[in-house]
Write an enzyme that holds these catalytic residues in place. Structure first.
Site, PDB file in Angstrom:
ATOM      1  CD  GLU A 176      -4.567  -3.142 -11.157  1.00 27.84           C
ATOM      2  OE1 GLU A 176      -5.104  -2.098 -11.532  1.00 27.84           O
ATOM      3  OE2 GLU A 176      -4.178  -4.024 -11.941  1.00 27.84           O
ATOM      4  CB  SER A 214      -0.898   0.007   1.241  1.00 27.78           C
ATOM      5  OG  SER A 214      -1.862  -1.010   1.132  1.00 27.78           O
ATOM      6  CB  THR A 225      -6.289  -2.480   0.315  1.00 28.78           C
ATOM      7  OG1 THR A 225      -5.921  -1.183   0.813  1.00 28.78           O
ATOM      8  CG2 THR A 225      -5.083  -3.416   0.380  1.00 28.78           C
TER       9      THR A 225
HETATM   10  N1  CAA Z   1      -3.387   9.723  -9.417  1.00 28.49           N
HETATM   11  C1  CAA Z   1      -2.448  10.605  -9.805  1.00 28.49           C
HETATM   12  N2  CAA Z   1      -1.478  11.064  -8.971  1.00 28.49           N
HETATM   13  C2  CAA Z   1      -1.472  10.593  -7.714  1.00 28.49           C
HETATM   14  C3  CAA Z   1      -2.417   9.653  -7.256  1.00 28.49           C
HETATM   15  C4  CAA Z   1      -3.404   9.211  -8.160  1.00 28.49           C
HETATM   16  N3  CAA Z   1      -4.337   8.314  -7.822  1.00 28.49           N
HETATM   17  N4  CAA Z   1      -2.143   9.367  -5.946  1.00 28.49           N
HETATM   18  C5  CAA Z   1      -1.087  10.087  -5.611  1.00 28.49           C
HETATM   19  N5  CAA Z   1      -0.672  10.825  -6.677  1.00 28.49           N
HETATM   20  C6  CAA Z   1       0.435  11.783  -6.716  1.00 28.49           C
HETATM   21  C7  CAA Z   1       0.181  12.918  -5.739  1.00 28.49           C
HETATM   22  O1  CAA Z   1      -0.559  13.950  -6.337  1.00 28.49           O
HETATM   23  C8  CAA Z   1       1.579  13.351  -5.367  1.00 28.49           C
HETATM   24  O2  CAA Z   1       2.063  14.187  -6.387  1.00 28.49           O
HETATM   25  P1  CAA Z   1       2.987  15.502  -6.060  1.00 28.49           P
HETATM   26  O3  CAA Z   1       4.290  15.001  -5.636  1.00 28.49           O
HETATM   27  O4  CAA Z   1       3.022  16.256  -7.342  1.00 28.49           O
HETATM   28  O5  CAA Z   1       2.276  16.252  -4.948  1.00 28.49           O
HETATM   29  C9  CAA Z   1       2.369  12.069  -5.425  1.00 28.49           C
HETATM   30  O6  CAA Z   1       1.629  11.159  -6.258  1.00 28.49           O
HETATM   31  C10 CAA Z   1       2.560  11.438  -4.073  1.00 28.49           C
HETATM   32  O7  CAA Z   1       1.295  11.241  -3.529  1.00 28.49           O
HETATM   33  P2  CAA Z   1       1.003  11.179  -1.988  1.00 28.49           P
HETATM   34  O8  CAA Z   1       1.772  12.259  -1.274  1.00 28.49           O
HETATM   35  O9  CAA Z   1      -0.483  11.162  -1.846  1.00 28.49           O
HETATM   36  O10 CAA Z   1       1.655   9.777  -1.593  1.00 28.49           O
HETATM   37  P3  CAA Z   1       1.335   8.862  -0.350  1.00 28.49           P
HETATM   38  O11 CAA Z   1       2.556   8.073  -0.121  1.00 28.49           O
HETATM   39  O12 CAA Z   1       0.757   9.627   0.756  1.00 28.49           O
HETATM   40  O13 CAA Z   1       0.138   7.894  -0.853  1.00 28.49           O
HETATM   41  C11 CAA Z   1      -1.053   6.316  -2.212  1.00 28.49           C
HETATM   42  C12 CAA Z   1      -0.107   7.514  -2.137  1.00 28.49           C
HETATM   43  C13 CAA Z   1      -2.355   6.803  -2.831  1.00 28.49           C
HETATM   44  C14 CAA Z   1      -1.353   5.657  -0.916  1.00 28.49           C
HETATM   45  C15 CAA Z   1      -0.288   5.373  -3.149  1.00 28.49           C
HETATM   46  O14 CAA Z   1       0.904   4.948  -2.525  1.00 28.49           O
HETATM   47  C16 CAA Z   1      -1.090   4.166  -3.580  1.00 28.49           C
HETATM   48  O15 CAA Z   1      -1.920   4.269  -4.481  1.00 28.49           O
HETATM   49  N6  CAA Z   1      -0.793   2.992  -2.986  1.00 28.49           N
HETATM   50  C17 CAA Z   1      -1.381   1.734  -3.446  1.00 28.49           C
HETATM   51  C18 CAA Z   1      -0.470   1.112  -4.469  1.00 28.49           C
HETATM   52  C19 CAA Z   1      -1.166   0.093  -5.305  1.00 28.49           C
HETATM   53  O16 CAA Z   1      -2.276   0.295  -5.784  1.00 28.49           O
HETATM   54  N7  CAA Z   1      -0.472  -1.014  -5.546  1.00 28.49           N
HETATM   55  C20 CAA Z   1      -0.979  -2.014  -6.414  1.00 28.49           C
HETATM   56  C21 CAA Z   1       0.130  -2.769  -7.023  1.00 28.49           C
HETATM   57  S1  CAA Z   1      -0.068  -3.072  -8.715  1.00 28.49           S
HETATM   58  C22 CAA Z   1      -1.058  -4.430  -8.854  1.00 28.49           C
HETATM   59  O17 CAA Z   1      -1.684  -4.884  -7.940  1.00 28.49           O
HETATM   60  C23 CAA Z   1      -1.139  -4.951 -10.231  1.00 28.49           C
HETATM   61  C24 CAA Z   1      -1.427  -6.387 -10.309  1.00 28.49           C
HETATM   62  O18 CAA Z   1      -0.533  -7.199 -10.389  1.00 28.49           O
HETATM   63  C25 CAA Z   1      -2.854  -6.847 -10.394  1.00 28.49           C
END
Ligand code: CAA
Length: 379
Positions: A363, A132, A365
């Protein structure tokens, strides 16, 4: 507001439905049992144009919209969610990512074989200590002349051993945190790249999920996607679209289980009548149908926004959050309606119940989707 699909969308829906019934259904129980990847089936999906549905025709794809992709995903996953996840990762994470952010050279070399289904792609973000919390990348990519040297481990990688092309996210400038992360196209046979153990999973057992190890893997700079430091943004933006695909997978699992439960309720008799005539069963089916329809509308809204080039971050997260919960609720009830038969493999719904769970995990949780939605609400 127009709820009708156009001719192209209807055609892809029918083609995917026919393919699922004729090609996927016959072996789906065995593939689940034996954890057997659907090699021939995925090859045929490629020939049908379903491995690069949204990719432009000039790059080997079918050039269709996201609504078409959602309709096809639902039909495939109604029958076989393992094949569905392979299709989803290839379409929304790998092909879409390269098409939108790659160089022309990268598109010619990698996108064309991926979108036409000749090669399969994988998306490598998760790590043992970065699931995550995706910014905490431990895999490193250090500059070395015209190359980067990659070291680290990736976990839970869909298409882990069957892929030929891997999009690997790694940290280049740790002091810049997420702004120092890059994404690279890595070919399978690159020295130092080792495919690790296959996971023995509860659901989507026919998809191959592996850990991957990188030891001094040399990747040319020309294989970096985007500017230096673009990797995290790349991952987030591709995942926004990926969440629409997984929401459609969840929808397919739910609608597949619902259709089976509805049919069974007209076959099975108890207390002198088909069980459908018992109000308790009708109430269950009514709840299931209503939830499925609501999930479908959320998913189509997200797909529509994406096709209109509007912001779909929040809509995609809502669609995935809701559809994955619906998949769980509906499959549990489908098993219940089947009674003891629901607990054995021949009736399919027990597999669907197991498959549903992963849609609340990968993708992002459900908790991550709520974080994404929450942040969008306060923008
Ligand atoms: N869309 C676009 N940009 C985004 C975004 C989104 N959904 N979420 C974050 N960002 C951008 C932010 O705007 C920020 O940009 P700036 O530096 O310009 O300000 C940057 O990314 C960092 O964002 P945060 O400060 O919000 O970062 P964070 O660490 O606090 O949290 C999170 C981000 C949303 C929790 C992210 O880490 C996340 O989505 N985690 C889950 C990861 C995931 O989905 N993994 C799945 C693995 S792939 C998979 O499962 C494929 C498979 O095999 C089936």
């Amino acid at each position: 507001m127009n709820f009708d699909f156009n001719e192209e969308q209807k055609a892809v829906q029918i083609a995917a439905r026919d393919f699922a019934q004729t090609e996927l259904l016959p072996g789906v129980i065995e593939r689940d049992e034996l954890q057997k990847f659907p090699t021939n089936e995925v090859k045929k999906l490629g020939e049908l144009g379903l491995m690069g549905i949204m990719t432009a025709e000039q790059y080997g794809g079918a050039g269709m919209d996201t609504v078409s992709y959602v309709l096809a995903m639902e039909e495939i996953c109604k029958v076989d969610a393992s094949t569905g996840v392979c299709m989803s990762v290839n379409n929304s994470l790998v092909c879409w990512g390269i098409e939108h952010f790659g160089t022309e050279e990268q598109k010619q070399k990698y996108l064309i074989p991926l979108a036409s289904g000749k090669l399969i792609g994988a998306f490598c973000l998760s790590e043992p200590e970065a699931g995550s919390d995706a910014t905490s990348q431990h895999t490193t990519a250090i500059e070395d002349g015209d190359n980067y040297i990659l070291n680290g481990t990736k976990n839970w990688i869909t298409n882990g051993s069957t892929a030929s092309i891997y999009l690997v996210i790694a940290q280049t400038h740790p002091e810049l945190k997420h702004k120092g992360i890059n994404v690279f196209i890595v070919e399978k046979d690159t020295p130092g790249f080792v495919i690790g153990k296959k996971e023995n999973k509860m659901g989507i057992r026919a998809s191959d999920t592996h850990s991957l190890m990188f030891t001094d893997v040399k990747v040319p700079k020309t294989n970096r996607i985007g500017e230096d430091g673009f990797g995290f943004k790349f991952a987030m933006q591709t995942l926004n679209g990926g969440r629409i695909g997984i929401a459609a997978q969840a929808l397919g699992i739910a609608s597949g289980a619902y259709e089976r439960a509805l049919a069974y309720s007209h076959e099975r008799k108890s207390f002198g009548t088909e069980i459908f005539n018992h109000q308790i069963i009708q109430f269950k089916l009514a709840d299931m149908a209503t939830k499925i329809d609501a999930a479908r509308l959320l998913i189509l809204k997200a797909a529509y926004l994406k096709d209109q080039h509007k912001d779909y971050t929040e809509a995609a997260a809502m669609a995935k959050l809701f559809a994955s919960q619906v998949a769980m609720d509906v499959t549990i009830e489908a098993v219940q309606i089947h009674g003891g038969y629901g607990f054995v493999k021949e009736f399919h719904v027990e597999r669907m119940m197991r498959d549903a769970k992963i849609t609340q995990i990968y993708e992002g949780t459900s908790e991550i989707q709520k974080m994404v939605i929450g942040r969008e609400l306060f923008k």
